[in-house]
Design a protein around this motif. Structure first.
Motif, PDB file in Angstrom:
ATOM      1  N   UNK A  94       0.836  -1.194   0.000  1.00 27.59           N
ATOM      2  CA  UNK A  94       0.000   0.000   0.000  1.00 27.59           C
ATOM      3  C   UNK A  94       0.874   1.249   0.000  1.00 27.59           C
ATOM      4  N   UNK A  95       1.835   1.315   0.908  1.00 32.29           N
ATOM      5  CA  UNK A  95       2.673   2.512   1.001  1.00 32.29           C
ATOM      6  C   UNK A  95       3.687   2.604  -0.144  1.00 32.29           C
ATOM      7  N   UNK A  96       4.084   1.475  -0.699  1.00 31.41           N
ATOM      8  CA  UNK A  96       4.973   1.516  -1.860  1.00 31.41           C
ATOM      9  C   UNK A  96       4.223   2.127  -3.049  1.00 31.41           C
ATOM     10  N   UNK A  97       2.981   1.733  -3.224  1.00 34.82           N
ATOM     11  CA  UNK A  97       2.181   2.213  -4.351  1.00 34.82           C
ATOM     12  C   UNK A  97       1.706   3.648  -4.123  1.00 34.82           C
ATOM     13  N   UNK A  98       1.245   3.945  -2.904  1.00 37.40           N
ATOM     14  CA  UNK A  98       0.694   5.262  -2.614  1.00 37.40           C
ATOM     15  C   UNK A  98       1.720   6.244  -2.057  1.00 37.40           C
ATOM     16  N   UNK A  99       2.889   5.774  -1.683  1.00 35.30           N
ATOM     17  CA  UNK A  99       3.862   6.621  -0.993  1.00 35.30           C
ATOM     18  C   UNK A  99       4.193   7.913  -1.711  1.00 35.30           C
ATOM     19  N   UNK A 100       4.432   7.848  -3.012  1.00 34.52           N
ATOM     20  CA  UNK A 100       4.785   9.051  -3.772  1.00 34.52           C
ATOM     21  C   UNK A 100       3.619  10.037  -3.747  1.00 34.52           C
ATOM     22  N   UNK A 101       2.412   9.521  -3.939  1.00 34.60           N
ATOM     23  CA  UNK A 101       1.238  10.402  -3.950  1.00 34.60           C
ATOM     24  C   UNK A 101       0.984  10.988  -2.560  1.00 34.60           C
ATOM     25  N   UNK A 102       1.103  10.161  -1.528  1.00 33.06           N
ATOM     26  CA  UNK A 102       0.895  10.649  -0.164  1.00 33.06           C
ATOM     27  C   UNK A 102       1.919  11.721   0.199  1.00 33.06           C
ATOM     28  N   UNK A 103       3.159  11.519  -0.209  1.00 27.03           N
ATOM     29  CA  UNK A 103       4.217  12.500   0.046  1.00 27.03           C
ATOM     30  C   UNK A 103       3.905  13.815  -0.668  1.00 27.03           C
ATOM     31  N   UNK A 104       3.462  13.745  -1.913  1.00 29.96           N
ATOM     32  CA  UNK A 104       3.116  14.947  -2.676  1.00 29.96           C
ATOM     33  C   UNK A 104       1.941  15.681  -2.022  1.00 29.96           C
TER      34      UNK A 104
END
Length: 157
Positions: free
Chosen positions: A116-126
């Motif tokens: 989940x965090x690998x896939x969403x990590x970039x978006x969550x960080x942005x």
């Protein structure tokens, strides 16, 4: 059916711009979730269940199968099939409730959480970096607006 609303005043035009922005954000969220469905080989209901588990885990709250059924607005039979599928694919585990001997809770596996965090990590960080550009007062107002909007969109049954 209600008639189409046409804004007349400056305030109503501002409201319309906000509602248009909400629609754009909703579309972006849908695209983001669709990407996750493909990346994790899941359907929309599976992804929604995982999001609920992530949010509740971050809040320190247990999730029962009944919580999932209520959140997704699906039957208990459909919830059982969903949990069987997610457990079979290694995304969740069902385990005894920590305080209720009769109850069960659903928890994410470490592998699912990492995916989940690998896939969403970039978006969550942005999203986090964008939110950091607002001051505390602005964020409080945005939070209040979004909470109120959520309640307006999902009134009690």
């Amino acid at each position: 059916m209600s008639e189409r609303w046409l804004p007349q005043t400056d305030h109503e035009h501002a409201v319309m711009r906000v509602l248009t922005s909400i629609r754009s954000m909703s579309d972006a969220m849908e695209r983001m979730h669709s990407g996750m469905k493909g990346d994790m080989d899941m359907n929309a209901t599976d992804v929604a269940a995982l999001r609920l588990l992530i949010i509740r885990e971050q809040q320190g709250r247990a999730v029962s199968p009944h919580d999932i059924a209520r959140h997704l607005r699906i039957s208990t039979a459909s919830t059982t099939k969903l949990l069987d599928r997610l457990e079979g694919s290694g995304h969740v585990r069902r385990q005894p409730h920590p305080t209720d001997r009769r109850g069960r809770v659903v928890v994410l596996t470490d592998e699912s959480r990492q995916a989940f965090f690998r896939i969403f990590g970039v978006r969550l960080r942005a999203m986090r970096e964008m939110a950091l550009t607002y001051d505390e007062r602005e964020l409080e107002l945005i939070e209040r607006f979004l909470d109120d909007l959520g309640r307006a969109m999902d009134p009690p049954a």
